[in-house]
Write an enzyme that holds these catalytic residues in place. Structure first.
Site, PDB file in Angstrom:
ATOM      1  N   LYS A   1       0.882  -1.198  -0.058  1.00  0.00           N
ATOM      2  CA  LYS A   1       0.030  -0.140  -0.097  1.00  0.00           C
ATOM      3  C   LYS A   1       0.745   1.170  -0.001  1.00  0.00           C
ATOM      4  O   LYS A   1       0.686   2.153  -0.616  1.00  0.00           O
ATOM      5  CB  LYS A   1      -0.919  -0.082   1.096  1.00  0.00           C
ATOM      6  CG  LYS A   1      -2.166  -1.133   0.935  1.00  0.00           C
ATOM      7  CD  LYS A   1      -2.737  -1.521   2.369  1.00  0.00           C
ATOM      8  CE  LYS A   1      -3.717  -2.784   2.061  1.00  0.00           C
ATOM      9  NZ  LYS A   1      -4.202  -3.117   3.345  1.00  0.00           N
TER      10      LYS A   1
ATOM     11  N   ASP B   1     -11.059   2.352   3.908  1.00  0.00           N
ATOM     12  CA  ASP B   1     -11.161   0.865   3.672  1.00  0.00           C
ATOM     13  C   ASP B   1     -12.544   0.653   3.654  1.00  0.00           C
ATOM     14  O   ASP B   1     -12.913  -0.797   3.360  1.00  0.00           O
ATOM     15  CB  ASP B   1     -10.552  -0.038   5.066  1.00  0.00           C
ATOM     16  CG  ASP B   1      -9.332  -0.586   4.505  1.00  0.00           C
ATOM     17  OD1 ASP B   1      -9.170  -0.816   3.397  1.00  0.00           O
ATOM     18  OD2 ASP B   1      -8.438  -1.162   5.565  1.00  0.00           O
TER      19      ASP B   1
ATOM     20  N   GLN C   1      -4.498  -2.114   9.665  1.00  0.00           N
ATOM     21  CA  GLN C   1      -4.245  -3.382   9.027  1.00  0.00           C
ATOM     22  C   GLN C   1      -4.879  -4.335  10.043  1.00  0.00           C
ATOM     23  O   GLN C   1      -4.615  -4.334  11.348  1.00  0.00           O
ATOM     24  CB  GLN C   1      -2.788  -3.481   8.842  1.00  0.00           C
ATOM     25  CG  GLN C   1      -2.858  -4.823   7.805  1.00  0.00           C
ATOM     26  CD  GLN C   1      -3.332  -4.657   6.557  1.00  0.00           C
ATOM     27  OE1 GLN C   1      -3.312  -3.705   5.947  1.00  0.00           O
ATOM     28  NE2 GLN C   1      -3.879  -5.806   6.248  1.00  0.00           N
TER      29      GLN C   1
END
Ligand code: NAP
Length: 293
Positions: free
Chosen positions: A52, A119, A96
């Site tokens: 990312k 997200d 994450q």
């Protein structure tokens, strides 16, 4: 069989985007900025976050990686989230997953300002997605819909079978594909570990999307001739022929299934790179205040 090359599509998007990002920077005087919180030293998570961060640099975004020890308290993590919520320089951020067991993932997701939830995991974004309102789509389902569109795979009127019902992949992709929208209008069956006769259900699908995390779960006999197969699973299996002693595979028995289907995503190089693109597209939308002011 045609390979759905997520890696190549992600590269195309990055190249296409470069100019748009430059124009945004010139006009606004600022750089889109994504932050990521990584807790602990899970090798897979480190690799995902690394990709990312690398992709941010490739499209000219700024990125900030915040690493926290695996014994960080829930309170310390929530404090860090609050800081990012209030940091005007950050357009969006992710925490994450998975998190260490002593941290409540739901509490963490709820603590993220939904306007920065790139997200697409926060219930506000999830609910807006379910109702077809502007929102940050969850990154992996977003990436899958981009792939289906890019390869002109018709979903309208098709029977899609989704295997796995997680909040981040299975459930949201089943909602997106059944909505009245482009890359939608499908008739969707959502299956899971309690589903009976799953092989028969999958074998009736025009499009199969597997997100369970079990290598070789989807076998050749489960696939209808000419079906489209989207493999979301990422599983590390032992392989002594590889330098590392292991390699990544999906949920699908790729080598056999590929002879039977019309389109298939490989693992790696299929859905994974498009998940990153979904995240970056959401971050850019946030920078441009396209969804929320
Ligand atoms: P998850 O939270 O791990 O849940 C797994 C799902 O699979 C659950 O709904 C479970 O059913 C179902 N399942 C487990 N065993 C099954 C069986 N024998 N038959 C039918 N269903 C079964 O799911 P996830 O987070 O979505 O992850 C799934 C996989 O996708 C993992 O390999 C993960 O690494 C990968 N992934 C990849 C990407 C990417 O970008 N490519 C992104 C996210 C995840 P129950 O609900 O009944 O327990």
């Amino acid at each position: 069989m045609k390979l759905i090359d997520g890696k190549a599509v992600a590269e195309e998007i990055k190249i296409h985007w470069k100019q748009e990002v430059i124009e945004y920077k010139n006009k606004s005087g600022r750089v889109p900025h994504l932050a990521a919180i990584l807790v602990g030293d899970n090798a897979a998570s480190e690799s995902y976050v690394g990709n990312k961060v690398k992709s941010c640099a490739q499209v000219g975004f700024q990125s900030t990686l915040i690493k926290m020890e695996s014994d960080v308290t829930e309170e310390e993590l929530l404090d860090e989230i609050e800081k990012l919520n209030n940091d005007q320089d950050i357009d969006g951020f992710i925490v994450q997953l998975p998190l260490p067991k002593h941290i409540d993932e739901v509490k963490v997701i709820l603590a993220i300002d939904y306007k920065k939830d790139v997200d697409g995991f926060h219930p506000v974004n999830f609910g807006r997605m379910a109702q077809g309102l502007p929102c940050y789509l969850p990154a992996t389902p977003y990436g899958i819909t981009l792939l289906l569109e890019r390869y002109n795979i018709e979903t309208s009127g098709k029977h899609v079978v989704v295997v796995g019902r997680s909040n981040i992949v299975g459930t949201p992709i089943s909602i997106l594909l059944s909505r009245k929208s482009p890359a939608g209008d499908a008739t969707v069956t959502l299956t899971h570990s309690r589903t009976k006769n799953i092989s028969i259900i999958v074998s009736r699908a025009d499009i199969v999307i597997s997100a369970i995390g079990i290598p070789n779960f989807i076998t050749e006999d489960m696939i209808k001739e000419g079906a489209v197969v989207i493999d979301v699973g990422i599983n590390r299996i032992e392989d002594e022929t590889m330098a590392k002693g292991s390699r990544l595979v999906g949920d699908v028995d790729f080598n056999r299934v590929k002879n039977k289907c019309s389109f298939i995503t490989p693992v790696p190089g299929g859905v994974g790179p498009m998940t990153v693109m979904g995240l970056l597209l959401n971050t850019f939308k946030s920078a441009k205040k396209e969804i929320y002011s």
